[in-house]
Motif scaffolding. Sequence first.
Motif, PDB file in Angstrom:
ATOM      1  N   LEU A 126       0.831  -1.209   0.000  1.00  0.00           N
ATOM      2  CA  LEU A 126       0.000   0.000   0.000  1.00  0.00           C
ATOM      3  C   LEU A 126       0.868   1.263   0.000  1.00  0.00           C
ATOM      4  CD1 LEU A 126      -2.632  -1.168   2.629  1.00  0.00           C
ATOM      5  CD2 LEU A 126      -2.941  -1.013   0.150  1.00  0.00           C
ATOM      6  N   PRO A 127       0.333   2.381  -0.477  1.00  0.00           N
ATOM      7  CA  PRO A 127       1.112   3.629  -0.581  1.00  0.00           C
ATOM      8  C   PRO A 127       1.183   4.385   0.750  1.00  0.00           C
ATOM      9  CG  PRO A 127      -1.074   4.001  -1.463  1.00  0.00           C
ATOM     10  CD  PRO A 127      -1.016   2.533  -1.095  1.00  0.00           C
ATOM     11  N   LYS A 164     -14.887  11.116 -11.621  1.00  0.00           N
ATOM     12  CA  LYS A 164     -13.971  10.794 -12.723  1.00  0.00           C
ATOM     13  C   LYS A 164     -13.445   9.364 -12.587  1.00  0.00           C
ATOM     14  CE  LYS A 164     -12.411  15.615 -12.993  1.00  0.00           C
ATOM     15  NZ  LYS A 164     -11.254  16.539 -12.790  1.00  0.00           N
ATOM     16  N   TYR A 165     -13.122   8.994 -11.358  1.00  0.00           N
ATOM     17  CA  TYR A 165     -12.608   7.650 -11.077  1.00  0.00           C
ATOM     18  C   TYR A 165     -13.653   6.591 -11.441  1.00  0.00           C
ATOM     19  CZ  TYR A 165     -10.857   3.684  -8.345  1.00  0.00           C
ATOM     20  OH  TYR A 165     -10.409   2.449  -7.950  1.00  0.00           O
ATOM     21  N   LEU A 166     -14.887   6.811 -11.049  1.00  0.00           N
ATOM     22  CA  LEU A 166     -15.942   5.841 -11.332  1.00  0.00           C
ATOM     23  C   LEU A 166     -16.182   5.701 -12.836  1.00  0.00           C
ATOM     24  CD1 LEU A 166     -18.579   6.725  -8.558  1.00  0.00           C
ATOM     25  CD2 LEU A 166     -16.976   4.801  -8.604  1.00  0.00           C
ATOM     26  N   LYS A 167     -16.067   6.782 -13.557  1.00  0.00           N
ATOM     27  CA  LYS A 167     -16.239   6.729 -15.013  1.00  0.00           C
ATOM     28  C   LYS A 167     -15.106   5.935 -15.661  1.00  0.00           C
ATOM     29  CE  LYS A 167     -16.933   9.590 -19.129  1.00  0.00           C
ATOM     30  NZ  LYS A 167     -17.027  10.970 -19.663  1.00  0.00           N
ATOM     31  N   GLU A 168     -13.860   6.159 -15.176  1.00  0.00           N
ATOM     32  CA  GLU A 168     -12.709   5.491 -15.783  1.00  0.00           C
ATOM     33  C   GLU A 168     -12.639   4.023 -15.430  1.00  0.00           C
ATOM     34  OE1 GLU A 168      -7.792   5.718 -15.859  1.00  0.00           O
ATOM     35  OE2 GLU A 168      -8.966   7.271 -14.839  1.00  0.00           O
ATOM     36  N   TYR A 169     -12.856   3.694 -14.172  1.00  0.00           N
ATOM     37  CA  TYR A 169     -12.651   2.321 -13.702  1.00  0.00           C
ATOM     38  C   TYR A 169     -13.908   1.459 -13.768  1.00  0.00           C
ATOM     39  CZ  TYR A 169      -7.961   3.326 -12.024  1.00  0.00           C
ATOM     40  OH  TYR A 169      -6.626   3.649 -11.958  1.00  0.00           O
ATOM     41  N   ILE A 293      -9.902  -5.254  -8.113  1.00  0.00           N
ATOM     42  CA  ILE A 293      -8.939  -6.343  -7.928  1.00  0.00           C
ATOM     43  C   ILE A 293      -9.409  -7.576  -8.695  1.00  0.00           C
ATOM     44  CG2 ILE A 293      -7.623  -7.685  -6.253  1.00  0.00           C
ATOM     45  CD1 ILE A 293      -7.170  -4.641  -6.186  1.00  0.00           C
ATOM     46  N   TYR A 294      -9.192  -7.566 -10.014  1.00  0.00           N
ATOM     47  CA  TYR A 294      -9.560  -8.706 -10.849  1.00  0.00           C
ATOM     48  C   TYR A 294      -8.292  -9.325 -11.432  1.00  0.00           C
ATOM     49  CZ  TYR A 294      -9.125  -5.051 -14.435  1.00  0.00           C
ATOM     50  OH  TYR A 294      -8.671  -4.018 -15.209  1.00  0.00           O
ATOM     51  N   PHE A 295      -8.388 -10.613 -11.754  1.00  0.00           N
ATOM     52  CA  PHE A 295      -7.234 -11.367 -12.237  1.00  0.00           C
ATOM     53  C   PHE A 295      -7.497 -11.930 -13.635  1.00  0.00           C
ATOM     54  CE2 PHE A 295      -7.276 -12.630  -7.501  1.00  0.00           C
ATOM     55  CZ  PHE A 295      -6.663 -11.447  -7.130  1.00  0.00           C
ATOM     56  N   ASP A 296      -6.457 -12.503 -14.195  1.00  0.00           N
ATOM     57  CA  ASP A 296      -6.563 -13.274 -15.443  1.00  0.00           C
ATOM     58  C   ASP A 296      -7.094 -12.446 -16.611  1.00  0.00           C
ATOM     59  OD1 ASP A 296      -5.818 -15.570 -13.901  1.00  0.00           O
ATOM     60  OD2 ASP A 296      -7.910 -15.762 -13.271  1.00  0.00           O
ATOM     61  N   LYS A 371      -3.645   4.376 -10.809  1.00  0.00           N
ATOM     62  CA  LYS A 371      -3.671   3.349 -11.842  1.00  0.00           C
ATOM     63  C   LYS A 371      -2.480   2.406 -11.701  1.00  0.00           C
ATOM     64  CE  LYS A 371      -3.983   2.687 -16.834  1.00  0.00           C
ATOM     65  NZ  LYS A 371      -4.077   3.354 -18.172  1.00  0.00           N
ATOM     66  N   ASN A 372      -1.295   2.967 -11.510  1.00  0.00           N
ATOM     67  CA  ASN A 372      -0.098   2.144 -11.349  1.00  0.00           C
ATOM     68  C   ASN A 372      -0.183   1.286 -10.080  1.00  0.00           C
ATOM     69  OD1 ASN A 372       0.950   3.313 -13.657  1.00  0.00           O
ATOM     70  ND2 ASN A 372       2.119   4.864 -12.535  1.00  0.00           N
ATOM     71  N   HIS A 373      -0.692   1.893  -9.008  1.00  0.00           N
ATOM     72  CA  HIS A 373      -0.817   1.170  -7.743  1.00  0.00           C
ATOM     73  C   HIS A 373      -1.774  -0.013  -7.879  1.00  0.00           C
ATOM     74  CE1 HIS A 373      -1.794   0.173  -3.632  1.00  0.00           C
ATOM     75  NE2 HIS A 373      -3.035   0.625  -3.781  1.00  0.00           N
ATOM     76  N   VAL A 374      -2.914   0.201  -8.499  1.00  0.00           N
ATOM     77  CA  VAL A 374      -3.911  -0.865  -8.628  1.00  0.00           C
ATOM     78  C   VAL A 374      -3.387  -1.989  -9.510  1.00  0.00           C
ATOM     79  CG1 VAL A 374      -6.187  -1.422  -9.565  1.00  0.00           C
ATOM     80  CG2 VAL A 374      -5.896   0.610  -8.155  1.00  0.00           C
ATOM     81  N   GLU A 375      -2.676  -1.640 -10.575  1.00  0.00           N
ATOM     82  CA  GLU A 375      -2.120  -2.672 -11.457  1.00  0.00           C
ATOM     83  C   GLU A 375      -1.109  -3.538 -10.715  1.00  0.00           C
ATOM     84  OE1 GLU A 375      -0.593  -0.531 -14.787  1.00  0.00           O
ATOM     85  OE2 GLU A 375      -2.557  -0.326 -15.762  1.00  0.00           O
ATOM     86  N   LYS A 376      -0.250  -2.918  -9.920  1.00  0.00           N
ATOM     87  CA  LYS A 376       0.730  -3.677  -9.131  1.00  0.00           C
ATOM     88  C   LYS A 376       0.031  -4.528  -8.068  1.00  0.00           C
ATOM     89  CE  LYS A 376       4.511  -0.358  -9.721  1.00  0.00           C
ATOM     90  NZ  LYS A 376       5.391   0.650  -9.052  1.00  0.00           N
TER      91      LYS A 376
END
Length: 479
Positions: A126-127, A164-169, A293-296, A371-376
């Motif tokens: 976590l950050p 904005k976050y809800l629209k993007e994600y 937090i989705y995989f595959d 975005k980078n944090h969630v991807e990691k």
Amino acid sequence: MKFVLRKESNTPFYQQICVQIIQRIQSGMLMDEEQLPSLRTMAEDLNVSILTVRKAYKWLETKGYVFVQPGKGVYIRGKRQASSKIANPYDWQHSLAVNVQRSQYLINRQRRYYDFSQAVVYPRLLPNQFLADEMQNIVQKNRMILATYGPVQGDEELRLEITKYLKEYQGLHADPTKLVITSGAQQGIDLIAQTLLKPGDTVLVESPCYGAAIDVFTNKGINIIPIELDKQGVRSDLIDEVCQKKKPVLLYVNSSFHNPTGTLMSEKRRRELVELAEMYKFFIVEDDSFGEIYFDQITLPPPIKSFDRNGHVIYLKGFSKTIAPGIRVAAMLAEGPVFDWIYAVKSFMDIGSPLLVQKAILPILRTKRMKNHVEKLRTALQIRRDTAVEILSSLDDVVQFQVPQGGFNLWLTLTDSIDSITLLQKANEADINFLPGSACFVNEPKKKHIRISYSLLSDHDLKIGLEKLCKVIRDVQFE
């Protein structure tokens, strides 16, 4: 000791008595060898027949919860204690009717080194340093922020960024004026219950369900009807059947990577729920704390809220799980008169969520950092999921589970020869903890399930802890 029967419930009276006694045993409210009320006393207090109470006590005896001393009474089964036992000055509190049966697994317990009980992210993922620096900068620039109440609705800048976050994600279009910032999704659930529910109302929940949500509804005196899940999510056909007989006020769901089972609700099922809500005029509370937090490389269905046209869906988006558990921030999207009702209730519930933490997460949401944090985070948790699946697969003769496509949890179904409460006791002795499935059911505790959260431990400790747990399960199996 006070017991309460819900006359409107479909659960037989003797089973309601059994459930309340078991809950008190598990929470420590009923002690070893404590005497239960006599058949006649219990029957008179509850206005039921002596045969009903006798049936309850007999069932508890056959399951090993109580023992009978002929001519004396019925007692909680446990180790015999010396007659010189000193009276506990707090014993009077056991007579109060409280509902802590699920919360007991989450608070005031001895911490185990291998902790699989909490759906919380390993701190080093976590950050934390970034957030600490941001908070320090904010306070240095504006010390008066600590002497200021936040707006009841929440910080305006944060609400704009969240839209904005809800629209993007999530692909969800939200009006920032219809958002309310809460101190975590848990406060959001409680706020909705405070606003919409009164004792005797009917609420539908998934079965199994997020245990803390069950406790919120139980403590409001609500008639809770559990609805089974299948691989597509909560069963809409069963909801339809219930609605033809009952008039629910709301349905509570985890749409993406359901807690505790990890189920991902299909788009078809999401649309069906909105159609049912429109037909029978009830609210859907969509709790989305794990959606990122989705995989595959799967593609997530749109939120249930995206199919809502008439204000039937109240959407809760939690940020504590993915950013920092210590920063209790969530957003609630509600439209129509219900927004004004919720706003009014929040105004006297807490006057406004803490402003400092709302300002602290703004830089994360405004930049590519989130975005980078969630991807990691996805990558790290997918590795942990795969480790858990590989190790637990060695128990395929005694444990069954579906591989989740996201989220933090694995839902295990045990063979009939293993009791989850007994297993938990043995696991604790090995410095291991997990959440027993009984914390996630409304009625009689089901002892065939456990929830394993693979998110909290390091890669190294996760592997060792799960291998130890597998040994404990094998040992309990052959006892």
